[in-house]
Design a protein around this motif. Structure first.
Motif, PDB file in Angstrom:
ATOM      1  N   VAL A  48      20.151  -2.446 -14.392  1.00 19.74           N
ATOM      2  CA  VAL A  48      18.923  -1.909 -13.815  1.00 19.74           C
ATOM      3  C   VAL A  48      17.907  -3.020 -13.596  1.00 19.74           C
ATOM      4  CG1 VAL A  48      16.959  -0.364 -14.236  1.00 19.74           C
ATOM      5  CG2 VAL A  48      19.285   0.352 -14.887  1.00 19.74           C
ATOM      6  N   ILE A  49      17.717  -3.826 -14.648  1.00 16.21           N
ATOM      7  CA  ILE A  49      16.687  -4.845 -14.574  1.00 16.21           C
ATOM      8  C   ILE A  49      16.951  -5.901 -15.635  1.00 16.21           C
ATOM      9  CG2 ILE A  49      15.068  -3.762 -16.183  1.00 16.21           C
ATOM     10  CD1 ILE A  49      12.838  -4.401 -14.093  1.00 16.21           C
ATOM     11  N   ARG A  50      16.497  -7.134 -15.363  1.00 15.33           N
ATOM     12  CA  ARG A  50      16.741  -8.238 -16.285  1.00 15.33           C
ATOM     13  C   ARG A  50      15.452  -9.026 -16.465  1.00 15.33           C
ATOM     14  NH1 ARG A  50      21.110 -11.464 -13.601  1.00 15.33           N
ATOM     15  NH2 ARG A  50      20.059 -10.657 -11.763  1.00 15.33           N
ATOM     16  N   PHE A  64      11.461   0.604 -11.222  1.00 15.08           N
ATOM     17  CA  PHE A  64      11.733   0.208 -12.592  1.00 15.08           C
ATOM     18  C   PHE A  64      10.947  -1.055 -12.943  1.00 15.08           C
ATOM     19  CE2 PHE A  64      15.269   3.090 -13.316  1.00 15.08           C
ATOM     20  CZ  PHE A  64      15.707   3.356 -12.028  1.00 15.08           C
ATOM     21  N   SER A  65      10.298  -1.038 -14.079  1.00  9.37           N
ATOM     22  CA  SER A  65       9.584  -2.218 -14.541  1.00  9.37           C
ATOM     23  C   SER A  65       9.707  -2.300 -16.059  1.00  9.37           C
ATOM     24  CB  SER A  65       8.110  -2.160 -14.123  1.00  9.37           C
ATOM     25  OG  SER A  65       7.475  -1.035 -14.706  1.00  9.37           O
ATOM     26  N   VAL A  66       9.463  -3.487 -16.576  1.00  4.50           N
ATOM     27  CA  VAL A  66       9.554  -3.675 -18.025  1.00  4.50           C
ATOM     28  C   VAL A  66       8.211  -4.128 -18.559  1.00  4.50           C
ATOM     29  CG1 VAL A  66      12.015  -4.204 -17.954  1.00  4.50           C
ATOM     30  CG2 VAL A  66      10.325  -6.064 -17.882  1.00  4.50           C
ATOM     31  N   ASN A  67       8.008  -3.859 -19.848  1.00  2.00           N
ATOM     32  CA  ASN A  67       6.887  -4.405 -20.593  1.00  2.00           C
ATOM     33  C   ASN A  67       7.490  -5.295 -21.678  1.00  2.00           C
ATOM     34  OD1 ASN A  67       4.532  -5.043 -21.872  1.00  2.00           O
ATOM     35  ND2 ASN A  67       4.076  -2.971 -22.572  1.00  2.00           N
ATOM     36  N   SER A  76      10.343  -2.702 -23.298  1.00  2.00           N
ATOM     37  CA  SER A  76      10.435  -1.307 -22.875  1.00  2.00           C
ATOM     38  C   SER A  76      10.645  -1.214 -21.366  1.00  2.00           C
ATOM     39  CB  SER A  76       9.177  -0.538 -23.290  1.00  2.00           C
ATOM     40  OG  SER A  76       8.033  -1.109 -22.683  1.00  2.00           O
ATOM     41  N   LEU A  77      11.263  -0.132 -20.964  1.00  2.00           N
ATOM     42  CA  LEU A  77      11.569   0.140 -19.552  1.00  2.00           C
ATOM     43  C   LEU A  77      10.723   1.303 -19.074  1.00  2.00           C
ATOM     44  CD1 LEU A  77      13.413  -0.249 -16.997  1.00  2.00           C
ATOM     45  CD2 LEU A  77      14.889   1.513 -18.018  1.00  2.00           C
ATOM     46  N   LYS A  78      10.000   1.095 -17.992  1.00  2.00           N
ATOM     47  CA  LYS A  78       9.226   2.161 -17.384  1.00  2.00           C
ATOM     48  C   LYS A  78       9.877   2.576 -16.073  1.00  2.00           C
ATOM     49  CE  LYS A  78       5.102   1.686 -15.338  1.00  2.00           C
ATOM     50  NZ  LYS A  78       3.629   1.494 -15.175  1.00  2.00           N
ATOM     51  N   ILE A  79      10.108   3.873 -15.947  1.00  2.00           N
ATOM     52  CA  ILE A  79      10.663   4.423 -14.717  1.00  2.00           C
ATOM     53  C   ILE A  79       9.580   5.276 -14.076  1.00  2.00           C
ATOM     54  CG2 ILE A  79      12.517   5.766 -13.653  1.00  2.00           C
ATOM     55  CD1 ILE A  79      14.171   5.278 -16.192  1.00  2.00           C
ATOM     56  N   SER A  80       9.164   4.891 -12.904  1.00  2.00           N
ATOM     57  CA  SER A  80       8.127   5.621 -12.183  1.00  2.00           C
ATOM     58  C   SER A  80       8.754   6.562 -11.172  1.00  2.00           C
ATOM     59  CB  SER A  80       7.195   4.637 -11.462  1.00  2.00           C
ATOM     60  OG  SER A  80       6.631   3.721 -12.366  1.00  2.00           O
ATOM     61  N   ASP A  81       8.026   7.648 -10.866  1.00  2.00           N
ATOM     62  CA  ASP A  81       8.509   8.598  -9.864  1.00  2.00           C
ATOM     63  C   ASP A  81       9.967   8.979 -10.142  1.00  2.00           C
ATOM     64  OD1 ASP A  81       9.160   8.465  -6.280  1.00  2.00           O
ATOM     65  OD2 ASP A  81       8.607  10.172  -7.558  1.00  2.00           O
ATOM     66  N   SER A  82      10.205   9.487 -11.337  1.00  2.00           N
ATOM     67  CA  SER A  82      11.569   9.793 -11.773  1.00  2.00           C
ATOM     68  C   SER A  82      12.294  10.694 -10.786  1.00  2.00           C
ATOM     69  CB  SER A  82      11.542  10.471 -13.147  1.00  2.00           C
ATOM     70  OG  SER A  82      10.983   9.621 -14.114  1.00  2.00           O
ATOM     71  N   GLN A  83      13.559  10.385 -10.576  1.00  2.00           N
ATOM     72  CA  GLN A  83      14.403  11.154  -9.665  1.00  2.00           C
ATOM     73  C   GLN A  83      15.607  11.710 -10.412  1.00  2.00           C
ATOM     74  OE1 GLN A  83      15.348   8.413  -6.487  1.00  2.00           O
ATOM     75  NE2 GLN A  83      13.192   8.159  -5.897  1.00  2.00           N
ATOM     76  N   LEU A  84      16.191  12.769  -9.864  1.00  2.00           N
ATOM     77  CA  LEU A  84      17.333  13.403 -10.522  1.00  2.00           C
ATOM     78  C   LEU A  84      18.465  12.401 -10.766  1.00  2.00           C
ATOM     79  CD1 LEU A  84      17.447  16.849  -8.687  1.00  2.00           C
ATOM     80  CD2 LEU A  84      16.506  16.340 -10.947  1.00  2.00           C
ATOM     81  N   GLY A  85      18.615  11.457  -9.856  1.00  2.00           N
ATOM     82  CA  GLY A  85      19.666  10.457  -9.995  1.00  2.00           C
ATOM     83  C   GLY A  85      19.422   9.452 -11.100  1.00  2.00           C
ATOM     84  N   ASP A  86      18.244   9.504 -11.712  1.00  2.00           N
ATOM     85  CA  ASP A  86      17.965   8.595 -12.828  1.00  2.00           C
ATOM     86  C   ASP A  86      18.563   9.109 -14.138  1.00  2.00           C
ATOM     87  OD1 ASP A  86      14.582   7.979 -11.606  1.00  2.00           O
ATOM     88  OD2 ASP A  86      16.475   6.950 -11.132  1.00  2.00           O
TER      89      ASP A  86
END
Lengths: 113, 111
Positions: A48-50, A64-67, A76-86
């Motif tokens: 997803v992210i590195r 997707f973004s991280v803190n 931590s992983l932040k998922i914005s505007d969550s979608q069913l495919g997440d």
């Protein structure tokens, strides 16, 4: 030895809302990488992210973004505007360049329509 | 699809039987990894190849487990005299740069 801890076995979020998945890690190295992987049911694990530890700027990939808090060893992983495919299992992982990934136990994310 | 394939996708066997899994990596990736994932857990490292050389093995890899990567291409993981505790998902991954690409896994059930 590397350790990765995910303290949230399950999380749920309403579709279109934002959710944050937690991860802490322990390492004695100064140079390492951190990853979030997504494993949908019966499907392949995908990156997803590195985040490179030497970079202060938090990584971002679309929704997707991280803190990344290096001193606190938090990622931590932040998922914005969550979608069913997440909907999937999300694994936090670390790599110290010693050729293997160390994974946490995962967080199962459910998206509520 | 990450480009890493594994065969079979599912295997059911009786305790005591031998099983062999195959991983076909992305052709230009010379590093190949095997992980084991049990229910509710993250993947755990088993072993790693650089081309055909097996460079590291986890203590999880008992004497009943053997892995090969002839000619640095595909890899096989064999489990001899399977036990019920071997039931798990076995994942293969290849590496480019600092990113690992995972196959779909082989789910082993030992009855």
């Amino acid at each position: 030895a590397q350790t990765v801890t995910q303290s949230q076995p399950e999380m749920s979020v309403q579709e279109a809302e934002t959710v944050t998945l937690s991860c802490t890690y322990d390492t004695s190295e100064s140079d390492y990488y951190l990853f979030w992987y997504k494993q949908p049911p019966s499907r392949q694990m995908i990156l997803v992210i590195r985040q490179e530890a030497y970079k202060q700027q938090n990584a971002t990939e679309n929704r997707f973004s991280v803190n990344f808090q290096k001193a606190a060893k938090s990622f931590s992983l932040k998922i914005s505007d969550s979608q069913l495919g997440d909907a999937a299992m999300y694994f936090c992982a670390s790599w110290e360049g010693n050729e293997k990934l160390t994974f946490g136990t995962g967080t199962r994310l459910t998206i509520i329509p | 699809d990450t480009g890493v394939s594994q065969d079979p996708r599912h295997k059911i066997t009786k305790r005591g039987q031998n099983v062999t899994f195959r991983c076909d990596p992305i052709s230009e990736h010379n590093r190949l990894y095997w992980y084991r994932q049990t229910l509710g857990q993250g993947p755990e490292f088993l072993t790693y190849f650089q081309n055909e050389a097996q460079l590291e093995k986890s203590r999880l890899l008992s004497d009943r487990f053997s892995a090969e990567r002839p000619k640095g291409s595909f890899s096989t993981l064999e489990i001899q005299r399977t036990e019920q505790g071997d039931s798990a998902m076995y994942l293969c991954a290849t590496m480019s740069g600092n990113e690992q690409f995972f196959g779909p896994g082989t789910r082993l059930t030992v009855l």
